[in-house]
Design an enzyme around this catalytic site. Structure first.
Site, PDB file in Angstrom:
ATOM      1  N   ASP A 164       0.774  20.601 -27.154  1.00  0.00           N
ATOM      2  CA  ASP A 164       1.618  20.176 -28.263  1.00  0.00           C
ATOM      3  C   ASP A 164       0.876  20.511 -29.560  1.00  0.00           C
ATOM      4  O   ASP A 164      -0.328  20.779 -29.533  1.00  0.00           O
ATOM      5  CB  ASP A 164       1.863  18.668 -28.155  1.00  0.00           C
ATOM      6  CG  ASP A 164       2.642  18.122 -29.335  1.00  0.00           C
ATOM      7  OD1 ASP A 164       3.662  18.731 -29.688  1.00  0.00           O
ATOM      8  OD2 ASP A 164       2.212  17.107 -29.899  1.00  0.00           O
ATOM      9  N   CYS A 171       0.853  -1.187   0.000  1.00  0.00           N
ATOM     10  CA  CYS A 171       0.000   0.000   0.000  1.00  0.00           C
ATOM     11  C   CYS A 171       0.894   1.243   0.000  1.00  0.00           C
ATOM     12  O   CYS A 171       2.118   1.146   0.086  1.00  0.00           O
ATOM     13  CB  CYS A 171      -0.932   0.027   1.212  1.00  0.00           C
ATOM     14  SG  CYS A 171      -0.060   0.195   2.778  1.00  0.00           S
ATOM     15  N   CYS A 175       3.636   1.788   2.546  1.00  0.00           N
ATOM     16  CA  CYS A 175       4.944   1.183   2.311  1.00  0.00           C
ATOM     17  C   CYS A 175       5.859   2.162   1.579  1.00  0.00           C
ATOM     18  O   CYS A 175       7.073   2.189   1.802  1.00  0.00           O
ATOM     19  CB  CYS A 175       4.795  -0.097   1.488  1.00  0.00           C
ATOM     20  SG  CYS A 175       3.768  -1.361   2.272  1.00  0.00           S
TER      21      CYS A 175
END
Length: 817
Positions: A498, A87, A90
Site C-alpha cells: 500500500d 481445538c 473441532c
C-alpha cells in the site's frame, strides 16, 4: 468560524483500476475570488464528481448471493456462531459435517468461533444448524456480521487451578520419605473425626484427591472433544485415554492394594496440555480483540433530524432516507449523501487517500469516515450490512476463515498416530497378560505406553516457539500473530505494498515552495521594499494559521520552522473548495492575501508568472496538492504539499527484490501520486495500480495467487484489511488501524518499513526451531514407545520422560533469543 476546505488542484483525470477507468475528483471552477467576497464566502460550490466515487451508494459493488456454476442455482452467504469448540480438530469436524450436505460449502473460523457457509437458496438455515448440533456443537445464525460475539477462552484460569493442585501432587509423589509422616498425620485427623483409617496408603488417597479436580473437572473439555470426535481420533483422544486410565487404575490399586498409584501421572499430563493450549489461546484472544475493534468502528448512536428537531437514536433504528447530523470530529454514522453543510472528510481508513476530501451538498460520503471540520447533515442511503464498512468487515472475516495455521499439523498426524498408539497400548496389555504376567504389571506397561505417547511436547512445540519469537520480535518492533507465516515466508515471491502509511509516512508536509518576488512588479513601486521572500512567507503564515485544514497546517508548520511569525490579519474568511483570504498588515501596506487552489486564485489574479506555472505543473505531475499565494491579485508563490516517502522505503524494496520478491504498488490514491512514489522507491511502473478499491486489492491478490505466486501484502488501513486476510502472508504497519492489525500475520510496531526484512528473517528462524521441536517430539515417541511396551519403563518414569520431552521443547525454543 467556518474552517477552510480546499479541493485538489488538478483537473479531472482517469486513474488505472482493474478492468475500468474511475474518474477522480475534478477541480471545481470557483467564482471570482476578490476582496468583495471576503465578507460573504461563497458556499454554493458543488463538486462535479463524488468525493468518494469508487464507493458510490448509487452503484454499490456486488455482494450477497452468487451463482453456483455447476447447478446455476443462487448461493446465499450465511454466518453461524458456534459453541463447544476446543481445538482445531473441532473445526475439521464441523466443516466435514456441513460440507457433506449437497449444495453447501463451509469454512470454520476457530478464532471467532463462527462458520461461514455458501448454500443454495432452497437450503433452510435450520437444516444447517441441526447438522452442526448433530455433530455435538451449538449453533445460531447471525444475520449481521457486526453482531459476531468474539469468544474469550478461560484457559488462564484453568491453568492456574491445574498448577495449584498438580504441584503438591508432584512434590508428594516424588518425596517418598514424607509418606510415613503424611500417613500418620492423616490417620490422626481421621481419629479426631472418629473415621476409620483407609485399608491402604492414606498418602495415595491424598494424591488421588488432589489430582481429582484436575483430571475430572479441568480436563472435562478435553474429554468432551474426544467423545465428539470418537469416529475421528485426535490428540484429545490420546490424552483422555492416558489420563483416565492412570487415574482409574490408581483408584482400583489403592482400594485393592494391588499395584501402584499413578494419579500424579494423570494430573501432570493434563496440566502440560492445558499449559500448551493456554499459550496458543493467547494469540487467538489477541486476534479476537483486534477484530472486535473493527466491528466497533461503526457508530452506535446517531443524531437524526425529524420535524426540525434533533434526536439521538440507536444506529439500528436508522432507516434509509433519514437525515442525521455529523459534528466536527465525529464519524459519519452510515453511507449517505450530504444535504447541508461543508467540511473535509478523512476517508484514508477506507479508501487509502492520503488527503482529506472536501464535501458539500450533493456529495456522497462513506459511513465511518471521519468528519474533520464543519457541521454536516447527511441523508442515509445504505444502512446495516449494506454499508461499505460492513462489506469490508464481511470480506475480512470470510478471508480469515480460510487460513490454516501450522498447529493443525499435529491434529492431521494424530489421525494416524492416535489409533496406532491406542492399538500398541492394548496390544501391550494383552501381550503381557497372556504371557502369565500379573494384572498390575500388564496394566502398568499399557499405561506407560499411553503416558509416554501423550502429546505434551507436540502440543507445546509450536506455541512455545511462537511465544519466544513474539518476545524477541517485540524487542525489535515485530509481532508475529499467525503461525502460518512461518511456513509461507520462505515461499513468498510477490509483495503488494500500500502507499499511504506504508511506503509513505501518511502525514502531510510541505514538499516544495516556490517564491517569485519579481512577479510582484505588477503591484507598483509602493510594494518594491515589501516584496521579499520573508514577507511573502509571513503573509502566507498569517492567513493559513487561522485555519486547521491539513494543507494549511502543513504550510504553517514549515514557515514557522524558518523562524518567521504571523502578521496582523483583518477581514479573514475562507471559501469551501477554494481557499482563504484576509488583509495582512505588512509595514504601511495592507494587501489582500489570497491562498488557495490554482484555479480558484486564477479567477481573481493576473496571469501567473511562467516560473509559478512550471512549479504548479511539476507538483501536479508528482501527485502533490498545490496552493497559490497572491497579493492584491498578483500571484507570488506556490506551495506543494504531499505525503512523505519513508527514509528506508527504497532500501526495503531493493532488499526484497534481491531476495527474489517482486514488488507491486496498489493504492487508493491518485495515479500521479502512485507513479511518483513508485519511481522513488524502485517499483516498475507496470506494477502500479492507482485508485484501487478494497476489493481491487483483494482481487489482485487472488489473481496473482491463481498464477502460482505466493503473495505477501503490506498495508496499514481498513481498505487493506481484505487483501491482508486473503494474502498468503500479510504484514500490517503498527502505526495504522486496528483492523489491518487484526487481519495481519505480522505487525510492525515501528514506523520504519525495514522491519519487513527483519520479520521474514525471524519467521525463517522460528520455523526451523518449530521443525526441530516437532522432530524431537516424534523421535521421542519412536524411541519411547518400544521401551514402554517392553516393560522397561514404569508409568512414573514415563511421565518424567514426557516432562523431559516438554522441557526440551521449551529450552530449544529459547534459542530464538
Amino acid at each position: 468560524m467556518e474552517i477552510n476546505m480546499r479541493r485538489r488542484s488538478k483537473s479531472t483525470e482517469y486513474i488505472r483500476e482493474v478492468g475500468q477507468d474511475v474518474p477522480l475528483i475534478g477541480h471545481v471552477p470557483s467564482k471570482s475570488f476578490s476582496p468583495s467576497t471576503l465578507a460573504a464566502p461563497d458556499a454554493s460550490v458543488v463538486p462535479t464528481a463524488s468525493a468518494v466515487a469508487p464507493f458510490s451508494p448509487a452503484s454499490p459493488p456486488p455482494r450477497g448471493a452468487t451463482i453456483d456454476t455447476a447447478t446455476k442455482s443462487a448461493l446465499t452467504p450465511l454466518t453461524f456462531s458456534l459453541e463447544g469448540m476446543t481445538c482445531s480438530a473441532c473445526v475439521s469436524t464441523i466443516e466435514r459435517t456441513l460440507n457433506a450436505i449437497p449444495g453447501v460449502t463451509a469454512t470454520v473460523n476457530f478464532a471467532t468461533e463462527t462458520a461461514h457457509v455458501m448454500a443454495r437458496d432452497e437450503i433452510n438455515p435450520k437444516r444447517l444448524i441441526d447438522a452442526i448440533k448433530s455433530a455435538g456443537y451449538g449453533a445460531k445464525e447471525i444475520a449481521d456480521v457486526s453482531q459476531i460475539a468474539l469468544h474469550s477462552k478461560k484457559s488462564a484460569g484453568s491453568l492456574i487451578f491445574a498448577i495449584i493442585f498438580t504441584l503438591p501432587v508432584i512434590v508428594i509423589s516424588m518425596s517418598r520419605s514424607w509418606h510415613p509422616l503424611i500417613d500418620r498425620w492423616i490417620n490422626g485427623q481421621l481419629d479426631n473425626l472418629k473415621v476409620l483409617h483407609p485399608r491402604y496408603s492414606p498418602t495415595a488417597w491424598l494424591i488421588i484427591g488432589l489430582s481429582a479436580p484436575v483430571v475430572l473437572v479441568i480436563a472435562w473439555p478435553i474429554y468432551r472433544a474426544a467423545i465428539r470426535n470418537i469416529a475421528h481420533p485426535t490428540m484429545d483422544s490420546l490424552i483422555t485415554l492416558g489420563a483416565l486410565s492412570a487415574f482409574g487404575w490408581s483408584i482400583y490399586a489403592n482400594i485393592s492394594g494391588n499395584g501402584d498409584v499413578y494419579a500424579e501421572v494423570a494430573a501432570v499430563v493434563v496440566t502440560f496440555v492445558i499449559a500448551g493450549r493456554y499459550l496458543e489461546s493467547r494469540a487467538k484472544r489477541r486476534a479476537s480483540s483486534a477484530l472486535a475493534t473493527l466491528l466497533a468502528l461503526g457508530s452506535k448512536v446517531v443524531t437524526v433530524v425529524k420535524n426540525g428537531e434533533a434526536k439521538q437514536i440507536p444506529i439500528d433504528h436508522l432507516d434509509i432516507g433519514d437525515e442525521f447530523i455529523v459534528k466536527p470530529g465525529e464519524r459519519i454514522a452510515t453511507d449517505g449523501v450530504v444535504i447541508s453543510g461543508s467540511s473535509a472528510i478523512d476517508n484514508s481508513l477506507l479508501t487509502g487517500e492520503s488527503l482529506p476530501v472536501d464535501v458539500t451538498p450533493g456529495t456522497q460520503v462513506i459511513g465511518s469516515s471521519l468528519n474533520r471540520n464543519g457541521r454536516l447533515i447527511v441523508r442515509a442511503t445504505r444502512i446495516g450490512s449494506d454499508t461499505e464498512l460492513a462489506r469490508i468487515t464481511s470480506m475480512v472475516i470470510s478471508a480469515q476463515g480460510t487460513k490454516a495455521p501450522i498447529q493443525r499439523l499435529a491434529d492431521r498426524i494424530s489421525a494416524v498416530f492416535v489409533p496406532i498408539v491406542t492399538l500398541i497400548s492394548i496390544g501391550t496389555f494383552f501381550a503381557w497378560h497372556l504371557t502369565d504376567h500379573s494384572l498390575t504389571q500388564s496394566v502398568s506397561n499399557a499405561i506407560a505406553v499411553l503416558v509416554i505417547a501423550c502429546p505434551c511436547a507436540l502440543g507445546l512445540a509450536t506455541p512455545v516457539a511462537l511465544l519466544v519469537a513474539s518476545g524477541r520480535g517485540a524487542q525489535r518492533g515485530i509481532v508475529i500473530r499467525e503461525p502460518k507465516v512461518l511456513e509461507v515466508s520462505r515461499k513468498v515471491d510477490t509483495v503488494i505494498l500500500d502507499k499511504t502509511g506504508t511506503l509513505t509516512t501518511g502525514e502531510m508536509a510541505l514538499s516544495k515552495v516556490t517564491v517569485v518576488p519579481e512577479a510582484g512588479v505588477l503591484l507598483g513601486g509602493q510594494f518594491e521594499r515589501a516584496l521579499t521572500k520573508e514577507n511573502i512567507l509571513a503573509s502566507a503564515l498569517s492567513v493559513e494559521s487561522n485555519t486547521d485544514h491539513p494543507v494549511a497546517t502543513a504550510i504553517s508548520k514549515y514557515i514557522v520552522s524558518t523562524g518567521l511569525s504571523p502578521l496582523l490579519v483583518t477581514g479573514f474568511t475562507n471559501t469551501p473548495g477554494s481557499g482563504s483570504a484576509g488583509r495582512v498588515r505588512i509595514g504601511e501596506l495592507s494587501p489582500v492575501v489570497l491562498i488557495g487552489s490554482p484555479a480558484a486564485v486564477a479567477h481573481s489574479t493576473t496571469p501567473f508568472d511562467e516560473r509559478l506555472n512550471k512549479a504548479i505543473n511539476i507538483a501536479r505531475s508528482e501527485g502533490l496538492t498545490v496552493s497559490v499565494l497572491a497579493w492584491d491579485g498578483v500571484a507570488l508563490a506556490v506551495f506543494a504539499v504531499g505525503d512523505q516517502i519513508k527514509a528506508d522505503a527504497r532500501a526495503t524494496v531493493i532488499a526484497l527484490k534481491r531476495g527474489g520478491i517482486d514488488p507491486w504498488l496498489i493504492t487508493g490514491d491518485s495515479a500521479d501520486a502512485a507513479a511518483t512514489v513508485a519511481l522513488n522507491v524502485g517499483i516498475d511502473p507496470d506494477h502500479v495500480i492507482a485508485g484501487a478499491l478494497p476489493s481491487t486489492k483483494m482481487e489482485k491478490v487472488k489473481e496473482l495467487q491463481s498464477k502460482g505466486h505466493s503473495v505477501m501484502m503490506i498495508g496499514d488501513g481498513i481498505n487493506d484489511a481484505a487483501a491482508l486476510a486473503s494474502a498468503d502472508l500479510s504484514i500490517a504497519m503498527g502505526t495504522g488501524t486496528d483492523t489491518a492489525m487484526a487481519t495481519a500475520d505480522i505487525v510492525l510496531m515501528r514506523k520504519q518499513l525495514g522491519g519487513v526484512v527483519e520479520a521474514l528473517n525471524l519467521s525463517s528462524q522460528t520455523l526451523k526451531i518449530i521443525r526441530t521441536n516437532l522432530g524431537w517430539a516424534f523421535f521421542y515417541n519412536v524411541i519411547g514407545l518400544p521401551i514402554a511396551a517392553l516393560g522397561a519403563l514404569r508409568p512414573m518414569y514415563a511421565a518424567a520422560a514426557m516432562a523431559f520431552s516438554s522441557l526440551f521443547v521449551v529450552t530449544n525454543s529459547l534459542r530464538i533469543k
